[in-house]
Design a protein around this motif. Structure first.
Motif, PDB file in Angstrom:
ATOM      1  N   ASP A   2       0.834  -1.191   0.000  1.00  0.00           N
ATOM      2  CA  ASP A   2       0.000   0.000   0.000  1.00  0.00           C
ATOM      3  C   ASP A   2       0.876   1.251   0.000  1.00  0.00           C
ATOM      4  O   ASP A   2       2.014   1.225   0.481  1.00  0.00           O
ATOM      5  N   THR A   4       0.868   5.151   1.339  1.00  0.00           N
ATOM      6  CA  THR A   4       0.225   6.091   2.243  1.00  0.00           C
ATOM      7  C   THR A   4       1.140   7.286   2.417  1.00  0.00           C
ATOM      8  O   THR A   4       2.353   7.139   2.504  1.00  0.00           O
ATOM      9  N   HIS A   6       1.226  12.033   2.613  1.00  0.00           N
ATOM     10  CA  HIS A   6       0.538  13.324   2.562  1.00  0.00           C
ATOM     11  C   HIS A   6       1.369  14.288   1.722  1.00  0.00           C
ATOM     12  O   HIS A   6       2.586  14.164   1.618  1.00  0.00           O
ATOM     13  N   LYS A  15      -4.026  14.071   2.656  1.00  0.00           N
ATOM     14  CA  LYS A  15      -3.597  12.739   3.082  1.00  0.00           C
ATOM     15  C   LYS A  15      -4.194  11.732   2.115  1.00  0.00           C
ATOM     16  O   LYS A  15      -5.356  11.848   1.722  1.00  0.00           O
ATOM     17  N   TYR A  16      -3.397  10.741   1.717  1.00  0.00           N
ATOM     18  CA  TYR A  16      -3.873   9.754   0.751  1.00  0.00           C
ATOM     19  C   TYR A  16      -3.466   8.341   1.160  1.00  0.00           C
ATOM     20  O   TYR A  16      -2.497   8.146   1.886  1.00  0.00           O
ATOM     21  N   ASN A  17      -4.228   7.388   0.659  1.00  0.00           N
ATOM     22  CA  ASN A  17      -3.919   5.976   0.837  1.00  0.00           C
ATOM     23  C   ASN A  17      -4.333   5.251  -0.439  1.00  0.00           C
ATOM     24  O   ASN A  17      -5.464   5.401  -0.906  1.00  0.00           O
ATOM     25  N   SER A  19      -4.471   1.369  -1.890  1.00  0.00           N
ATOM     26  CA  SER A  19      -4.357  -0.012  -1.411  1.00  0.00           C
ATOM     27  C   SER A  19      -4.953  -0.973  -2.432  1.00  0.00           C
ATOM     28  O   SER A  19      -5.607  -0.558  -3.384  1.00  0.00           O
ATOM     29  N   TRP A  56      -8.527   3.700  -3.490  1.00  0.00           N
ATOM     30  CA  TRP A  56      -7.896   4.940  -3.064  1.00  0.00           C
ATOM     31  C   TRP A  56      -8.806   5.693  -2.094  1.00  0.00           C
ATOM     32  O   TRP A  56     -10.009   5.528  -2.096  1.00  0.00           O
ATOM     33  N   SER A  66     -13.313   8.484  -1.413  1.00  0.00           N
ATOM     34  CA  SER A  66     -12.648   7.202  -1.640  1.00  0.00           C
ATOM     35  C   SER A  66     -13.320   6.507  -2.812  1.00  0.00           C
ATOM     36  O   SER A  66     -14.412   6.887  -3.231  1.00  0.00           O
TER      37      SER A  66
END
Length: 114
Positions: A2, A4, A6, A15-17, A19, A56, A66
């Protein structure tokens, strides 16, 4: 893995993620391998493409969202040189000595709540 993190944009942080990264398609219409005298192996891949699906989510001080995303990368060209030892001692090993990659087009489709 993943991704992750910012990033700071204008008035605040984003801020982002990312996966669930999954490669769903690879096309190698032109690929060749050649031996380089006394030095190793040359790999050339031309006009390749790659499709990746992922989840996302982003969050800022103002909103959050998301969803799912599909990324299609095309016109990918790779040239890699691998070296091999010239002696016969021990197991054979291969080392990457140079690599050049370019991509032409990237198409990103975001599907989210917003």
């Amino acid at each position: 893995p993943d991704l992750t993190g910012h990033e700071k944009f204008g008035l605040g942080n984003v801020k982002y993620n990312i996966s669930g990264i999954h490669v769903t398609g690879v096309e190698l219409p032109s690929a060749s391998i050649s031996l380089l005298p006394r030095s190793g192996i040359k790999l050339v891949i031309g006009n390749a493409s790659l499709t990746i699906n992922m989840n996302w989510n982003i969050r800022t001080w103002m909103f959050k969202d998301s969803g799912r995303s599909t990324v299609h990368i095309s016109k990918v060209f790779v040239t890699a040189i691998f070296s091999t030892p010239l002696d016969n001692r021990g197991p054979t090993s291969i080392s990457l000595t140079s690599c050049r990659t370019t991509s032409g087009d990237i198409d990103i489709k975001l599907n989210g709540k917003s």
